[in-house]
Design an enzyme around this catalytic site. Structure first.
Site, PDB file in Angstrom:
ATOM      1  CE  LYS A 150      95.319  94.420  41.097  1.00 41.66           C
ATOM      2  NZ  LYS A 150      94.058  94.814  41.431  1.00 41.66           N
ATOM      3  NE  ARG A 163      94.296  91.321  46.925  1.00 39.20           N
ATOM      4  CZ  ARG A 163      94.413  91.048  45.527  1.00 39.20           C
ATOM      5  NH1 ARG A 163      95.411  90.643  44.822  1.00 39.20           N
ATOM      6  NH2 ARG A 163      93.267  90.992  44.640  1.00 39.20           N
ATOM      7  NE  ARG A 197      88.061  90.180  36.768  1.00 41.21           N
ATOM      8  CZ  ARG A 197      88.849  90.710  37.711  1.00 41.21           C
ATOM      9  NH1 ARG A 197      90.011  91.382  37.437  1.00 41.21           N
ATOM     10  NH2 ARG A 197      88.391  90.880  38.670  1.00 41.21           N
ATOM     11  NE  ARG A 209      88.724  86.400  39.586  1.00 46.83           N
ATOM     12  CZ  ARG A 209      89.314  87.438  39.646  1.00 46.83           C
ATOM     13  NH1 ARG A 209      90.368  88.008  38.920  1.00 46.83           N
ATOM     14  NH2 ARG A 209      89.346  87.999  41.165  1.00 46.83           N
ATOM     15  NE  ARG A 269      87.533  90.165  44.517  1.00 40.73           N
ATOM     16  CZ  ARG A 269      87.368  90.215  43.169  1.00 40.73           C
ATOM     17  NH1 ARG A 269      86.087  89.734  42.809  1.00 40.73           N
ATOM     18  NH2 ARG A 269      88.340  90.641  42.495  1.00 40.73           N
TER      19      ARG A 269
HETATM   20  P1  ADP Z   1      91.823  91.351  41.355  1.00 39.00           P
HETATM   21  O1  ADP Z   1      91.851  90.850  40.009  1.00 39.00           O
HETATM   22  O2  ADP Z   1      90.281  91.713  41.773  1.00 39.00           O
HETATM   23  O3  ADP Z   1      92.601  92.205  41.639  1.00 39.00           O
HETATM   24  P2  ADP Z   1      92.999  88.552  42.003  1.00 39.00           P
HETATM   25  O4  ADP Z   1      92.868  87.843  41.133  1.00 39.00           O
HETATM   26  O5  ADP Z   1      94.220  89.289  42.329  1.00 39.00           O
HETATM   27  O6  ADP Z   1      91.697  89.914  42.004  1.00 39.00           O
HETATM   28  O7  ADP Z   1      92.609  88.022  43.598  1.00 39.00           O
HETATM   29  C1  ADP Z   1      91.621  87.128  43.752  1.00 39.00           C
HETATM   30  C2  ADP Z   1      91.579  86.694  45.197  1.00 39.00           C
HETATM   31  O8  ADP Z   1      92.702  85.893  45.343  1.00 39.00           O
HETATM   32  C3  ADP Z   1      91.604  87.789  46.281  1.00 39.00           C
HETATM   33  O9  ADP Z   1      90.169  88.073  46.510  1.00 39.00           O
HETATM   34  C4  ADP Z   1      92.289  86.914  47.598  1.00 39.00           C
HETATM   35  O10 ADP Z   1      91.446  86.328  48.141  1.00 39.00           O
HETATM   36  C5  ADP Z   1      93.240  86.286  46.736  1.00 39.00           C
HETATM   37  N1  ADP Z   1      94.615  86.955  46.680  1.00 39.00           N
HETATM   38  C6  ADP Z   1      95.186  87.387  45.477  1.00 39.00           C
HETATM   39  N2  ADP Z   1      96.307  87.846  45.951  1.00 39.00           N
HETATM   40  C7  ADP Z   1      96.343  88.008  47.241  1.00 39.00           C
HETATM   41  C8  ADP Z   1      97.378  88.402  48.083  1.00 39.00           C
HETATM   42  N3  ADP Z   1      98.532  88.971  47.647  1.00 39.00           N
HETATM   43  N4  ADP Z   1      97.208  88.207  49.375  1.00 39.00           N
HETATM   44  C9  ADP Z   1      96.208  87.553  49.861  1.00 39.00           C
HETATM   45  N5  ADP Z   1      95.120  87.108  49.069  1.00 39.00           N
HETATM   46  C10 ADP Z   1      95.312  87.214  47.776  1.00 39.00           C
HETATM   47  P1  ADP Z   2      92.377  93.828  38.123  1.00 35.45           P
HETATM   48  O1  ADP Z   2      93.453  92.796  37.678  1.00 35.45           O
HETATM   49  O2  ADP Z   2      92.940  95.105  38.526  1.00 35.45           O
HETATM   50  O3  ADP Z   2      91.499  93.217  38.811  1.00 35.45           O
HETATM   51  P2  ADP Z   2      91.493  93.417  35.150  1.00 35.45           P
HETATM   52  O4  ADP Z   2      92.748  93.870  34.186  1.00 35.45           O
HETATM   53  O5  ADP Z   2      91.129  92.101  35.236  1.00 35.45           O
HETATM   54  O6  ADP Z   2      91.636  94.245  36.409  1.00 35.45           O
HETATM   55  O7  ADP Z   2      90.347  94.283  34.247  1.00 35.45           O
HETATM   56  C1  ADP Z   2      89.087  94.232  35.081  1.00 35.45           C
HETATM   57  C2  ADP Z   2      87.971  94.263  33.784  1.00 35.45           C
HETATM   58  O8  ADP Z   2      88.028  95.354  33.045  1.00 35.45           O
HETATM   59  C3  ADP Z   2      88.469  93.113  32.617  1.00 35.45           C
HETATM   60  O9  ADP Z   2      87.174  92.705  32.410  1.00 35.45           O
HETATM   61  C4  ADP Z   2      88.959  93.997  31.711  1.00 35.45           C
HETATM   62  O10 ADP Z   2      88.825  93.592  30.375  1.00 35.45           O
HETATM   63  C5  ADP Z   2      88.394  95.389  31.940  1.00 35.45           C
HETATM   64  N1  ADP Z   2      89.226  96.449  31.571  1.00 35.45           N
HETATM   65  C6  ADP Z   2      90.826  96.453  31.988  1.00 35.45           C
HETATM   66  N2  ADP Z   2      91.257  97.746  31.697  1.00 35.45           N
HETATM   67  C7  ADP Z   2      90.279  98.452  31.150  1.00 35.45           C
HETATM   68  C8  ADP Z   2      90.227  99.694  30.658  1.00 35.45           C
HETATM   69  N3  ADP Z   2      91.183 100.419  30.680  1.00 35.45           N
HETATM   70  N4  ADP Z   2      89.125 100.094  30.131  1.00 35.45           N
HETATM   71  C9  ADP Z   2      87.977  99.442  30.308  1.00 35.45           C
HETATM   72  N5  ADP Z   2      87.894  98.044  30.727  1.00 35.45           N
HETATM   73  C10 ADP Z   2      88.924  97.661  31.145  1.00 35.45           C
END
Ligand code: ADP
Ligand code: ADP
Length: 216
Positions: A15, A90, A129, A162, A173
């Site tokens: 995302k 979410r 990541r 992270r 998660r």
């Molecule tokens: P990911 O990259 O895995 O999607 P995020 O960076 O979006 O993770 O989120 C990291 C953490 O921040 C989540 O595990 C949660 O604790 C908190 N968080 C992020 N967005 C939300 C949301 N919309 N509602 C509640 N908690 C959130």
């Molecule tokens: P999210 O926001 O959904 O948690 P991220 O965009 O942070 O996901 O991506 C999670 C990890 O996977 C990062 O280390 C990113 O560089 C890698 N990644 C994202 N998209 C791809 C893809 N299409 N193929 C391989 N690795 C990817």
């Protein structure tokens, strides 16, 4: 009318990566709820202190705190034309609140790309990541490494892993995602907004699929 696009999907689906690219292409602001919480933690705000206790455990921050933070962010001038929302909403409560908020701002949710990948892939992606300290740019040690280890290509800031990307926390998660966020897939499908995107392709291919679907 403003344009709001929500990127939906499990942790590690891509995302943030796609939101960054989409924001550049559309000139809309990229609003990542996770980045906003991490900024608050770094700046040692009260919100950061409260959010950290949930984030460290892999749980969701409460709806009230999250909604207030997003409302504040979307009210700013750089979101007047809309935004790419990454990580919010979410929960169904957050989604309902967002609808009301956007109605106030004179907009609506236009499309909800839902990026998916199998669990083993999500674990491999979150496990490798690296995020940039200054602006949250995203790298992967194997799939998209920076030019120089530990340094962001774009702004030169430090890259860090992270805390919540540890394997145990990622497993938690993912459970939280299935329990609390999956209902949003049907929520947006019913409203005719959902666009399913295959996240298991190279980044450029995912972007291509996303842009083609959004044009329709
Ligand atoms: P990911 O990259 O895995 O999607 P995020 O960076 O979006 O993770 O989120 C990291 C953490 O921040 C989540 O595990 C949660 O604790 C908190 N968080 C992020 N967005 C939300 C949301 N919309 N509602 C509640 N908690 C959130
Ligand atoms: P999210 O926001 O959904 O948690 P991220 O965009 O942070 O996901 O991506 C999670 C990890 O996977 C990062 O280390 C990113 O560089 C890698 N990644 C994202 N998209 C791809 C893809 N299409 N193929 C391989 N690795 C990817």
């Amino acid at each position: 009318m403003s344009t709001y696009i929500i990127l939906l999907g499990p942790p590690g689906a891509g995302k943030g990566t796609q939101a960054e690219i989409l924001a550049q292409t559309t000139k809309l602001s990229h609003i990542s709820s996770g980045d906003l919480f991490r900024e608050n933690i770094q700046n040692q705000t009260e919100l950061g202190r409260l959010a950290k206790s949930y984030m460290d455990k892999g749980e969701l921050v409460s709806d009230d705190l999250t909604i207030a933070m997003i409302r504040d962010r979307l009210s700013r001038a750089d979101c007047k034309d809309g935004a790419i929302l990454d990580g919010f909403p979410r929960t169904p409560i957050q989604a309902d609140e967002l609808e009301q908020m956007l109605a106030e701002f004179g907009g609506q949710v236009d499309a909800v790309p839902y990026v998916t990948a199998a669990e083993s892939i999500l674990i491999e992606r979150t496990g490798g990541r690296w995020s940039c300290r200054a602006q949250g740019h995203i790298y992967h040690k194997k799939f998209s490494p920076p030019k120089q280890e530990g340094i962001c290509d774009i702004d030169g800031s430090e890259l860090f892993q992270r805390d919540d990307d540890k394997e145990e926390t990622v497993a938690k998660r993912l459970r939280v995602y299935f329990d609390r966020t999956m209902p949003l897939v049907e929520y947006y499908r019913k409203r005719g907004k959902l666009i399913e995107i295959n996240g298991v392709q190279p980044v450029e291919q995912v972007t291509k699929e996303l842009l083609t679907a959004l044009k329709k």
